[in-house]
Write a protein that holds these residues in place. Structure first.
Motif, PDB file in Angstrom:
ATOM      1  N   SER A  26       0.841  -1.190   0.000  1.00  0.00           N
ATOM      2  CA  SER A  26       0.000   0.000   0.000  1.00  0.00           C
ATOM      3  C   SER A  26       0.885   1.253   0.000  1.00  0.00           C
ATOM      4  N   LYS A  27       0.258   2.420   0.031  1.00  0.00           N
ATOM      5  CA  LYS A  27       1.011   3.680   0.032  1.00  0.00           C
ATOM      6  C   LYS A  27       1.900   3.815   1.258  1.00  0.00           C
ATOM      7  N   SER A  28       1.475   3.230   2.383  1.00  0.00           N
ATOM      8  CA  SER A  28       2.273   3.331   3.610  1.00  0.00           C
ATOM      9  C   SER A  28       3.449   2.355   3.621  1.00  0.00           C
ATOM     10  N   GLY A  29       3.530   1.474   2.615  1.00  0.00           N
ATOM     11  CA  GLY A  29       4.591   0.475   2.574  1.00  0.00           C
ATOM     12  C   GLY A  29       4.196  -0.850   3.179  1.00  0.00           C
ATOM     13  N   GLU A  30       2.959  -0.947   3.687  1.00  0.00           N
ATOM     14  CA  GLU A  30       2.477  -2.199   4.277  1.00  0.00           C
ATOM     15  C   GLU A  30       2.323  -3.264   3.190  1.00  0.00           C
ATOM     16  N   ILE A  31       2.802  -4.471   3.466  1.00  0.00           N
ATOM     17  CA  ILE A  31       2.572  -5.599   2.559  1.00  0.00           C
ATOM     18  C   ILE A  31       1.141  -6.063   2.760  1.00  0.00           C
ATOM     19  N   ILE A  32       0.303  -5.896   1.720  1.00  0.00           N
ATOM     20  CA  ILE A  32      -1.116  -6.213   1.864  1.00  0.00           C
ATOM     21  C   ILE A  32      -1.489  -7.529   1.193  1.00  0.00           C
ATOM     22  N   TYR A  33      -0.618  -8.053   0.327  1.00  0.00           N
ATOM     23  CA  TYR A  33      -0.910  -9.346  -0.297  1.00  0.00           C
ATOM     24  C   TYR A  33       0.392  -9.967  -0.791  1.00  0.00           C
ATOM     25  N   ILE A  34       0.511 -11.281  -0.597  1.00  0.00           N
ATOM     26  CA  ILE A  34       1.666 -12.051  -1.075  1.00  0.00           C
ATOM     27  C   ILE A  34       1.144 -13.190  -1.927  1.00  0.00           C
ATOM     28  N   GLY A  35       1.719 -13.378  -3.093  1.00  0.00           N
ATOM     29  CA  GLY A  35       1.301 -14.455  -3.972  1.00  0.00           C
ATOM     30  C   GLY A  35       2.486 -15.084  -4.675  1.00  0.00           C
ATOM     31  N   LYS A  36       2.257 -16.219  -5.316  1.00  0.00           N
ATOM     32  CA  LYS A  36       3.320 -16.884  -6.059  1.00  0.00           C
ATOM     33  C   LYS A  36       2.886 -17.026  -7.511  1.00  0.00           C
ATOM     34  N   ALA A  37       3.867 -17.143  -8.394  1.00  0.00           N
ATOM     35  CA  ALA A  37       3.562 -17.192  -9.820  1.00  0.00           C
ATOM     36  C   ALA A  37       4.518 -18.118 -10.542  1.00  0.00           C
ATOM     37  N   ALA A  38       3.995 -18.814 -11.552  1.00  0.00           N
ATOM     38  CA  ALA A  38       4.856 -19.608 -12.428  1.00  0.00           C
ATOM     39  C   ALA A  38       5.650 -18.686 -13.337  1.00  0.00           C
ATOM     40  N   LEU A  39       5.015 -17.625 -13.790  1.00  0.00           N
ATOM     41  CA  LEU A  39       5.668 -16.579 -14.579  1.00  0.00           C
ATOM     42  C   LEU A  39       5.308 -15.233 -13.964  1.00  0.00           C
ATOM     43  N   LEU A  40       6.251 -14.617 -13.307  1.00  0.00           N
ATOM     44  CA  LEU A  40       5.981 -13.343 -12.631  1.00  0.00           C
ATOM     45  C   LEU A  40       5.448 -12.293 -13.608  1.00  0.00           C
ATOM     46  N   LYS A  41       6.033 -12.236 -14.786  1.00  0.00           N
ATOM     47  CA  LYS A  41       5.652 -11.210 -15.759  1.00  0.00           C
ATOM     48  C   LYS A  41       4.161 -11.284 -16.087  1.00  0.00           C
ATOM     49  N   ASN A  42       3.663 -12.507 -16.302  1.00  0.00           N
ATOM     50  CA  ASN A  42       2.259 -12.663 -16.672  1.00  0.00           C
ATOM     51  C   ASN A  42       1.329 -12.473 -15.482  1.00  0.00           C
ATOM     52  N   ARG A  43       1.672 -13.106 -14.363  1.00  0.00           N
ATOM     53  CA  ARG A  43       0.748 -13.101 -13.220  1.00  0.00           C
ATOM     54  C   ARG A  43       0.596 -11.725 -12.616  1.00  0.00           C
ATOM     55  N   VAL A  44       1.680 -11.021 -12.357  1.00  0.00           N
ATOM     56  CA  VAL A  44       1.599  -9.734 -11.677  1.00  0.00           C
ATOM     57  C   VAL A  44       0.900  -8.700 -12.550  1.00  0.00           C
ATOM     58  N   ARG A  45       1.158  -8.727 -13.847  1.00  0.00           N
ATOM     59  CA  ARG A  45       0.543  -7.744 -14.730  1.00  0.00           C
ATOM     60  C   ARG A  45      -0.968  -7.952 -14.852  1.00  0.00           C
ATOM     61  N   GLN A  46      -1.441  -9.170 -14.552  1.00  0.00           N
ATOM     62  CA  GLN A  46      -2.881  -9.409 -14.610  1.00  0.00           C
ATOM     63  C   GLN A  46      -3.654  -8.511 -13.642  1.00  0.00           C
ATOM     64  N   TYR A  47      -3.022  -8.159 -12.527  1.00  0.00           N
ATOM     65  CA  TYR A  47      -3.705  -7.319 -11.542  1.00  0.00           C
ATOM     66  C   TYR A  47      -4.000  -5.914 -12.094  1.00  0.00           C
ATOM     67  N   PHE A  48      -3.241  -5.500 -13.082  1.00  0.00           N
ATOM     68  CA  PHE A  48      -3.356  -4.123 -13.551  1.00  0.00           C
ATOM     69  C   PHE A  48      -3.982  -4.032 -14.933  1.00  0.00           C
ATOM     70  N   GLN A  49      -4.649  -5.109 -15.334  1.00  0.00           N
ATOM     71  CA  GLN A  49      -5.423  -5.086 -16.562  1.00  0.00           C
ATOM     72  C   GLN A  49      -6.889  -4.837 -16.207  1.00  0.00           C
ATOM     73  N   SER A  50      -7.808  -5.239 -17.006  1.00  0.00           N
ATOM     74  CA  SER A  50      -9.220  -4.968 -16.756  1.00  0.00           C
ATOM     75  C   SER A  50      -9.681  -5.628 -15.469  1.00  0.00           C
ATOM     76  N   THR A  51     -10.398  -4.878 -14.650  1.00  0.00           N
ATOM     77  CA  THR A  51     -10.935  -5.405 -13.394  1.00  0.00           C
ATOM     78  C   THR A  51     -12.366  -5.923 -13.552  1.00  0.00           C
ATOM     79  N   ARG A  52     -12.843  -5.976 -14.771  1.00  0.00           N
ATOM     80  CA  ARG A  52     -14.239  -6.346 -15.023  1.00  0.00           C
ATOM     81  C   ARG A  52     -14.558  -7.744 -14.489  1.00  0.00           C
ATOM     82  N   ASP A  53     -13.620  -8.689 -14.661  1.00  0.00           N
ATOM     83  CA  ASP A  53     -13.877 -10.072 -14.265  1.00  0.00           C
ATOM     84  C   ASP A  53     -13.433 -10.383 -12.839  1.00  0.00           C
ATOM     85  N   MET A  54     -12.976  -9.379 -12.094  1.00  0.00           N
ATOM     86  CA  MET A  54     -12.508  -9.594 -10.729  1.00  0.00           C
ATOM     87  C   MET A  54     -13.675  -9.546  -9.749  1.00  0.00           C
ATOM     88  N   ASP A  55     -13.547 -10.299  -8.635  1.00  0.00           N
ATOM     89  CA  ASP A  55     -14.567 -10.186  -7.599  1.00  0.00           C
ATOM     90  C   ASP A  55     -14.324  -8.926  -6.782  1.00  0.00           C
TER      91      ASP A  55
END
Length: 522
Positions: A26-55
């Motif tokens: 977050s803005k304060s530097g707090e770690i708010i979520y930790i995840g793992k990925a087979a391909l960091l490039k693909n997985r992390v960028r998914q968070y910053f694409q369309s949020t339409r299909d997200m819960d």
């Protein structure tokens, strides 16, 4: 993506095409979520694409992300283990919101049984078995164990007495016919060592066994061991299964802030935590847990049984540290960069006496149980006090420092109060200070040292209860009692064991003395 800062967008362009663990902040530097990925490039960028299909919960997470960091690993399984350890330490609030307990998987190995089995569970219990986890991807963990089973054959269900070998035994997944209990348990111990990061040492042992078998012209054994070596080496490219996937120390905010807080000249790479467990001065034990680069290093855990049993935690702590810091153990285990004692001023003073007896300058502090306050001796704890004195002169919302006699009392969660003996409500606190990650690191080390001490105390207590029953039988000595305990794990295990198993463990002569008393229906 447009709503995120240009700095974050540029950072995401450098994401690697490799497995790893990512840390959303977050803005304060707090770690708010930790995840793992087979391909960091693909997985992390998914968070910053369309949020339409997200819960809704995931959208809330994305809205709070201000920065993202990551650590590369050699394989997906590396990432899986690192993710598990980091979630247990940092307790990010969105990991709690986005996951439920049913997704957590533990590996269970009941080493105390006559023929131990390897299984999976979501609910570990106090049944004298060893548990590894939790892990947040049950499919990946089970896949890893399928690979490892080819190298370290194990049972998933207890074998039947005089039963025919099943299909698993024929294809090398279960122990081959004729394998003794001792050989089987040795194989399982190697499996556990592999899970704890001992792959290289096991490879060296197997190579030595192969050469020895070839030297003795036992070419069948040599060929079998050679195949195990090849299978084990191939796992390096598929799985890295252990507790040695440590976070890049330069990216660990907790360790950096801890070094600043205590005025340490270097970031504490090796932190050791200590706790005492006993019941009224009986079965007194102590635990030593090790955190390397902020991550639990279970292969280096140690346990102590005090030489003199007494209801005196100060004496017990001093004896433990004196034995730990002996010249022999310092040479064998290395020197800690920081010692964390579970207890108050008395336990800290006892530990300091042991440190000073060897003329060592090891930073030594303690954490009080109830309010989770850090206790530091003003002159003897071997730390720098500039930050503490500055905090006293210029109070902030991040830290409160007071003086109590010869000690500094450090509160890293100003305005939060605890209502239990072990910080349950402090863990759920939503406020975030500069030292929140340091608090969570201390909690993780303290909880591990407490868990490890209590588990060892419980083992000794059960063994003593079993021994007391067996001591009443004439003609049964300490060696026989120890053998029964090792073989069946507990008195309940002895009571449930088949007559043939008891005879096999201790022989017909001793069994005739024991069976009529402990199993009167036999």
């Amino acid at each position: 993506m447009e709503s995120k800062s240009k700095k974050l967008q540029d950072k995401l362009k450098t994401l690697p095409r490799s497995p790893g663990v990512y840390f959303h902040k977050s803005k304060s530097g707090e770690i708010i979520y930790i995840g793992k990925a087979a391909l960091l490039k693909n997985r992390v960028r998914q968070y910053f694409q369309s949020t339409r299909d997200m819960d809704i919960k995931t959208r809330a997470l994305v809205e709070e992300i201000d920065d993202t960091d990551w650590v590369e690993t050699e394989s997906e399984i590396d990432a899986l283990f690192l993710e598990s350890e980091m979630v247990k330490r940092y307790l990010p609030r969105f990991n709690i919101l986005l996951r439920d307990d049913k997704s957590q998987t533990f590996i269970r190995i009941d080493m105390k049984s006559q023929w131990p089995t390897v299984s999976f569970t979501r609910n570990p219990i106090d049944d004298n078995a060893e548990y590894f986890g939790p892990y947040y991807n049950g499919f990946a963990i089970k896949k890893a164990l399928r690979y490892l089973r080819k190298v370290f054959p194990y049972y998933t269900t207890p074998p039947k007495d005089n039963g025919r070998p099943d299909l698993d035994a024929h294809i090398g997944l279960s122990p081959r016919p004729g394998t003794s209990q001792a050989e089987y348990k040795a194989t399982l111990k190697r499996l556990i060592r592999y899970m704890e990061g001992g792959r290289s040492a096991i490879l060296r042992e197997l190579e030595k066994e192969m050469h020895q078998a070839a030297k003795m012209h036992d070419f069948e054994t040599a060929a079998r061991v050679r195949n195990n070596i090849n299978d084990l080496r191939s796992l390096q490219h598929k799985i890295m299964f252990g507790d040695r996937e440590f976070l890049d120390i330069s990216k660990d905010k907790a360790l950096t802030n801890l070094a600043t807080l205590l005025g340490l000249s270097n970031i504490p790479v090796r932190i050791e935590g200590y706790d005492i467990s006993h019941m009224g001065g009986t079965n007194v034990v102590a635990s030593m847990v090790v955190f390397t680069n902020g991550v639990s290093d279970r292969a280096n855990y140690r346990k102590f049984k005090t030489r003199i049993e007494q209801n005196d935690d100060y004496y017990n702590m001093q004896e433990t540290l004196q034995r730990r810091l002996s010249e022999k153990n310092l040479k064998a285990w290395g020197k800690p960069d920081l010692i964390l004692i579970d207890g108050g001023k008395g336990q800290l003073d006892a530990a300091l006496k042991a440190v000073e007896a060897y003329h060592l300058n090891i930073p030594t502090i303690s954490i009080a149980k109830r309010e989770e306050e850090i206790i530091v001796h003003r002159t003897r704890s071997n730390i720098g006090t500039d930050t503490l004195i500055e905090s006293m002169n210029n109070p902030t919302d991040d830290i409160a420092v007071t003086i109590s006699g010869e000690y500094y009392i450090i509160n890293l969660h100003v305005g939060q109060f605890n209502a239990s003996s072990h910080s349950k409500n402090l863990r759920a606190a939503t406020s975030h200070s500069k030292y929140t990650d340091v608090t969570k690191l201390f909690q993780r080390i303290r909880d591990e040292s407490h868990r490890f001490a209590v588990s060892y105390h419980t083992v000794l207590k059960r063994a003593k209860q079993t021994a007391n029953v067996l001591e009443e039988i004439p003609g049964v000595g300490p060696a026989t009692r120890r053998k029964l305990i090792r073989t069946f794990g507990s008195m309940r295990g002895v009571l449930l064991a088949e007559e043939s198993a008891v005879i096999q463990a201790i022989g017909k002569k001793k069994a005739k003395l024991i069976l009529p008393i402990i199993k009167p229906r036999v």
